[in-house]
Design a protein around this motif. Structure first.
Motif, PDB file in Angstrom:
ATOM      1  N   GLU A 145       5.357   0.717 -10.121  1.00 50.55           N
ATOM      2  CA  GLU A 145       3.912   0.920 -10.334  1.00 50.55           C
ATOM      3  C   GLU A 145       3.321  -0.274 -11.061  1.00 50.55           C
ATOM      4  O   GLU A 145       3.881  -0.747 -12.055  1.00 50.55           O
ATOM      5  CB  GLU A 145       3.663   2.197 -11.140  1.00 50.55           C
ATOM      6  CG  GLU A 145       3.922   3.479 -10.373  1.00 50.55           C
ATOM      7  CD  GLU A 145       3.461   4.711 -11.142  1.00 50.55           C
ATOM      8  OE1 GLU A 145       2.760   4.530 -12.162  1.00 50.55           O
ATOM      9  OE2 GLU A 145       3.798   5.820 -10.718  1.00 50.55           O
ATOM     10  N   HIS A 146       2.209  -0.743 -10.549  1.00 45.68           N
ATOM     11  CA  HIS A 146       1.508  -1.876 -11.155  1.00 45.68           C
ATOM     12  C   HIS A 146       0.021  -1.641 -10.946  1.00 45.68           C
ATOM     13  O   HIS A 146      -0.411  -1.327  -9.837  1.00 45.68           O
ATOM     14  CB  HIS A 146       1.951  -3.184 -10.487  1.00 45.68           C
ATOM     15  CG  HIS A 146       1.305  -4.411 -11.057  1.00 45.68           C
ATOM     16  ND1 HIS A 146       1.956  -5.260 -11.929  1.00 45.68           N
ATOM     17  CD2 HIS A 146       0.061  -4.938 -10.876  1.00 45.68           C
ATOM     18  CE1 HIS A 146       1.149  -6.255 -12.246  1.00 45.68           C
ATOM     19  NE2 HIS A 146      -0.018  -6.082 -11.626  1.00 45.68           N
ATOM     20  N   ASN A 147      -0.766  -1.791 -11.983  1.00 44.97           N
ATOM     21  CA  ASN A 147      -2.207  -1.545 -11.871  1.00 44.97           C
ATOM     22  C   ASN A 147      -2.923  -2.799 -11.365  1.00 44.97           C
ATOM     23  O   ASN A 147      -3.193  -3.723 -12.126  1.00 44.97           O
ATOM     24  CB  ASN A 147      -2.778  -1.123 -13.227  1.00 44.97           C
ATOM     25  CG  ASN A 147      -4.225  -0.671 -13.117  1.00 44.97           C
ATOM     26  OD1 ASN A 147      -4.816  -0.675 -12.035  1.00 44.97           O
ATOM     27  ND2 ASN A 147      -4.807  -0.259 -14.225  1.00 44.97           N
ATOM     28  N   VAL A 188      -5.280  -3.938 -15.996  1.00 39.93           N
ATOM     29  CA  VAL A 188      -5.529  -4.366 -14.613  1.00 39.93           C
ATOM     30  C   VAL A 188      -5.116  -5.826 -14.457  1.00 39.93           C
ATOM     31  O   VAL A 188      -5.628  -6.708 -15.143  1.00 39.93           O
ATOM     32  CB  VAL A 188      -7.015  -4.198 -14.245  1.00 39.93           C
ATOM     33  CG1 VAL A 188      -7.284  -4.792 -12.862  1.00 39.93           C
ATOM     34  CG2 VAL A 188      -7.413  -2.735 -14.284  1.00 39.93           C
ATOM     35  N   THR A 238       6.751   2.987  -3.189  1.00 38.98           N
ATOM     36  CA  THR A 238       6.768   3.894  -4.360  1.00 38.98           C
ATOM     37  C   THR A 238       7.848   3.488  -5.366  1.00 38.98           C
ATOM     38  O   THR A 238       8.132   4.217  -6.304  1.00 38.98           O
ATOM     39  CB  THR A 238       7.031   5.339  -3.902  1.00 38.98           C
ATOM     40  OG1 THR A 238       8.261   5.392  -3.164  1.00 38.98           O
ATOM     41  CG2 THR A 238       5.887   5.858  -3.040  1.00 38.98           C
ATOM     42  N   GLU A 288      -7.141   1.353  -7.762  1.00 42.68           N
ATOM     43  CA  GLU A 288      -7.229   2.808  -7.825  1.00 42.68           C
ATOM     44  C   GLU A 288      -7.940   3.209  -9.112  1.00 42.68           C
ATOM     45  O   GLU A 288      -7.673   2.649 -10.181  1.00 42.68           O
ATOM     46  CB  GLU A 288      -5.835   3.435  -7.795  1.00 42.68           C
ATOM     47  CG  GLU A 288      -5.047   3.130  -6.533  1.00 42.68           C
ATOM     48  CD  GLU A 288      -3.649   3.721  -6.574  1.00 42.68           C
ATOM     49  OE1 GLU A 288      -3.432   4.648  -7.389  1.00 42.68           O
ATOM     50  OE2 GLU A 288      -2.782   3.255  -5.813  1.00 42.68           O
ATOM     51  N   GLU A 334       0.816  -1.223   0.000  1.00 41.45           N
ATOM     52  CA  GLU A 334       0.000   0.000   0.000  1.00 41.45           C
ATOM     53  C   GLU A 334       0.846   1.268   0.000  1.00 41.45           C
ATOM     54  O   GLU A 334       0.420   2.306  -0.518  1.00 41.45           O
ATOM     55  CB  GLU A 334      -0.922  -0.003   1.223  1.00 41.45           C
ATOM     56  CG  GLU A 334      -2.066  -1.004   1.118  1.00 41.45           C
ATOM     57  CD  GLU A 334      -2.854  -1.131   2.407  1.00 41.45           C
ATOM     58  OE1 GLU A 334      -2.303  -0.758   3.471  1.00 41.45           O
ATOM     59  OE2 GLU A 334      -4.005  -1.614   2.362  1.00 41.45           O
ATOM     60  N   ASN A 391      -8.920   5.092 -12.451  1.00 37.97           N
ATOM     61  CA  ASN A 391      -8.242   5.802 -13.546  1.00 37.97           C
ATOM     62  C   ASN A 391      -6.734   5.572 -13.612  1.00 37.97           C
ATOM     63  O   ASN A 391      -6.000   6.365 -14.199  1.00 37.97           O
ATOM     64  CB  ASN A 391      -8.498   7.321 -13.445  1.00 37.97           C
ATOM     65  CG  ASN A 391      -9.982   7.653 -13.456  1.00 37.97           C
ATOM     66  OD1 ASN A 391     -10.756   7.051 -14.215  1.00 37.97           O
ATOM     67  ND2 ASN A 391     -10.385   8.580 -12.606  1.00 37.97           N
ATOM     68  N   GLN A 392      -6.254   4.473 -13.004  1.00 45.49           N
ATOM     69  CA  GLN A 392      -4.830   4.179 -13.115  1.00 45.49           C
ATOM     70  C   GLN A 392      -4.539   3.595 -14.493  1.00 45.49           C
ATOM     71  O   GLN A 392      -5.299   2.784 -15.018  1.00 45.49           O
ATOM     72  CB  GLN A 392      -4.391   3.195 -12.028  1.00 45.49           C
ATOM     73  CG  GLN A 392      -2.885   2.962 -11.992  1.00 45.49           C
ATOM     74  CD  GLN A 392      -2.474   2.064 -10.836  1.00 45.49           C
ATOM     75  OE1 GLN A 392      -3.293   1.690 -10.005  1.00 45.49           O
ATOM     76  NE2 GLN A 392      -1.191   1.724 -10.777  1.00 45.49           N
ATOM     77  N   GLU A 393      -3.422   4.011 -15.096  1.00 47.37           N
ATOM     78  CA  GLU A 393      -3.071   3.547 -16.426  1.00 47.37           C
ATOM     79  C   GLU A 393      -2.561   2.110 -16.386  1.00 47.37           C
ATOM     80  O   GLU A 393      -2.052   1.642 -15.370  1.00 47.37           O
ATOM     81  CB  GLU A 393      -1.999   4.466 -17.032  1.00 47.37           C
ATOM     82  CG  GLU A 393      -2.480   5.872 -17.329  1.00 47.37           C
ATOM     83  CD  GLU A 393      -1.404   6.704 -18.009  1.00 47.37           C
ATOM     84  OE1 GLU A 393      -0.297   6.167 -18.227  1.00 47.37           O
ATOM     85  OE2 GLU A 393      -1.671   7.877 -18.303  1.00 47.37           O
ATOM     86  N   GLY A 394      -2.678   1.444 -17.520  1.00 46.57           N
ATOM     87  CA  GLY A 394      -2.170   0.082 -17.636  1.00 46.57           C
ATOM     88  C   GLY A 394      -3.249  -0.967 -17.468  1.00 46.57           C
ATOM     89  O   GLY A 394      -4.311  -0.720 -16.891  1.00 46.57           O
TER      90      GLY A 394
END
Length: 566
Positions: A58-60, A71, A55, A64, A52, A66-69
């Motif tokens: 980044e992995h969707n 799912v 940083t 969250e 959680e 509207n996160q890119e990538g």
């Protein structure tokens, strides 16, 4: 500090919280059916906190908006271990790749890293990609596409002209026959008849010759086009065969690179592990799951395995049921053979699936006559004998009715489901009752307690199901290969974040009600106590409480009911 110590310090994670009050388990976790040990739960909670807040990458996960990538939810695992300094900590791992990579700080590395830039996999993958690109270029080549279309058009044209010519020849033949019959009927002279017959014969030969010549020329023209098309087709076929052979060879090379240690210090490759299984070879992505990664790393670095757990992180997939933060057993298709080897030398919890939960449990008969019986099957009681456990409704009925003929069991309930089952005492009665089930004239109602609140009051679920080939008996929602599965439902009551509900299955697929309740496209509320699609409790709160059918002898419609005890 040597390499092993460096790797250990990077991946051995001391607990943040106090563990002094948590006793160590006597045996290691049986990975295919377990309740997480408190130490494994604590390790999982600490890892989830890291997920959680980190940083680094980044992995969707679909958590969250509207996160890119794309799912992609992910299975994570923790392995509680004791290091050579007698300190208790844990290791963490993820299944497959995470954020497109195999390596991330905190997590153990893969058993074999196929993504190494200078490794054979990357090199062979580049070759395969080049072959794919050439195949795609050939299949989309404008000249090839034009030739194929031209061949198709000319073939259609030739077939139509040939058929037309053959019809004309047939009509001419019919006309010549009529001429002969007319000449004979009019009684023309023998010499004139012979002349007429000779003319008709020549005309027949001429038409046959022209047809043969037309076909010869047409086929030669089509063959010329076909040869031009084959220049492309043969190259495409050759490349596809080369791709297949190279891909198989690469897969074989990968299998041999994935070698797994066990607690005895023995090593086995994927190929050796799977060669004596039913499938005979490893399935895709075998060895990439969290559990094998964790154990292999522990053995490599002299870390004693104590207990483990695996949990899902992220949005549930469209097909299988995975709930965020829920614990799940290791998959059987890919992991059972691997872990079977890796756990050798460890003291492991007994396999609970080899223990008969119905031992000493009474099977109540609520109705019987000379032809049928109705029993109230308890939860955790097999309908028919299993692979390792024979005790079942069938075995009990066979002993109770030794003179009965036929299969006895007319329909089944899942082992974990309680409720009414219909028994036929002879083969003819069984056939008659089975016919009612096939025609769907038998009506059944189930009562379930759902772990959550359902927003609507009633409805119908239509989600096709098929077995998860890599994790039997778990079922998947599959619109491509699944069998139709429909369920009507109606809420009875809601209280304390639980929903009591009635189910009327229109079809009778394996785990249908359990999947339809738990799946995000169904009610999105698992049945309370569902250890496959929800969270384990004292029992699965699903009960077949009411059944209606036509008695095979009296022909009367009869109903039986035993209320759920939850």
């Amino acid at each position: 500090m040597n390499h092993s110590q460096n790797a250990e310090s990077a991946c051995f994670i001391p607990f943040k919280g106090a563990t002094d009050t948590l006793p160590l388990p006597e045996r290691f976790t049986f990975p295919f059916y377990y309740e997480p040990h408190p130490l494994a739960i604590l390790a999982s909670e600490e890892l989830q906190e890291h997920l959680e807040n980190q940083t680094e990458w980044e992995h969707n996960f679909g958590l969250e908006a509207n996160q890119e990538g794309l799912v992609i939810g992910k299975m994570f695992g923790v392995l509680v271990v004791r290091n050579p300094q007698n300190e208790i900590g844990y290791l963490a791992a993820f299944s497959g790749k995470l954020a497109g990579e195999n390596h991330h700080s905190l997590f153990v590395p893969p058993v074999f890293d196929m993504l190494t830039e200078e490794g054979f996999f990357k090199k062979e993958e580049a070759v395969l990609n080049q072959i794919n690109a050439e195949i795609e270029a050939l299949e989309n080549n404008p000249e090839f596409l034009s030739l194929e279309e031209f061949l198709k058009t000319e073939t259609t044209k030739f077939d139509a002209e040939s058929d037309d010519y053959k019809k004309r020849i047939k009509a001419s033949k019919k006309e010549r026959k009529a001429q002969r019959e007319k000449a004979v009927a009019e009684g023309i002279s023998t010499s004139d008849l012979e002349i007429l017959l000779e003319e008709l014969r020549k005309e027949s030969l001429k038409q046959a010759y022209f047809l043969k010549d037309f076909i010869r020329q047409g086929e030669a023209r089509l063959e010329e086009i076909q040869q031009k098309v084959n220049v492309f087709r043969n190259r495409i076929t050759f490349l596809k065969e080369e791709r297949k052979n190279k891909s198989n060879a690469l897969q074989q090379q990968l299998f041999e690179q994935y070698s797994f240690l066990n607690a005895k210090g023995e090593t086995k490759s994927l190929f050796d592990i799977f060669k004596n299984t039913v499938q005979g070879k490893p399935p895709a992505a075998a060895g990439e799951c969290a559990a094998p990664k964790l154990l292999h790393y522990a053995y490599q670095h002299q870390l004693e395995p104590i207990c483990m757990a695996e949990f899902w992180w992220g949005q549930s997939p469209k097909s299988e049921i995975r709930k965020h933060k829920h614990f799940y057993p290791a998959c059987r298709g890919k992991c059972e053979p691997i872990l079977g080897h890796m756990l050798e030398g460890l003291k492991v919890d007994d396999n609970p699936m080899l223990v008969n939960p119905a031992d000493g449990v009474t099977l109540e008969t609520i109705y019987e006559d000379d032809y049928i019986a109705i029993v109230n099957k308890p939860a955790e009681f097999l309908s028919v004998p299993g692979i390792t456990i024979q005790d079942s409704v069938y075995e009990r009925m066979r002993l109770k009715y030794p003179n009965a003929t036929g299969p006895l069991i007319v329909h089944r309930l899942d082992m974990s489901t309680s409720g009414l089952m219909l028994i036929a005492k002879d083969k003819g009665i069984h056939k008659s009752l089975q016919s009612q089930f096939i025609k769907r004239t038998v009506k059944k109602r189930y009562t379930a307690l759902l772990n959550g609140l359902v927003s609507a009051n009633e409805g119908e679920i239509d989600l096709p199901l098929r077995v998860d080939l890599e994790d039997r008996p778990r079922q998947l929602v599959c619109y491509e290969y699944g069998k139709p599965a429909k369920t009507k439902w109606k809420v009875v009551s809601q209280n304390d974040n639980k929903t009591k509900i009635h189910f009327w299955p229109i079809t009778g697929r394996t785990h249908q009600l359990r999947v339809h309740a738990s799946h995000s496209l169904g009610l999105n509320c698992p049945i309370f106590g569902d250890d496959l699609y929800g969270t384990k409790a004292d029992r699965l709160h699903l009960h077949a409480e009411w059944i209606e059918f036509r008695h095979p002898i009296t022909r009367e419609v009869v109903t039986f009911e035993v209320a759920a005890e939850f």
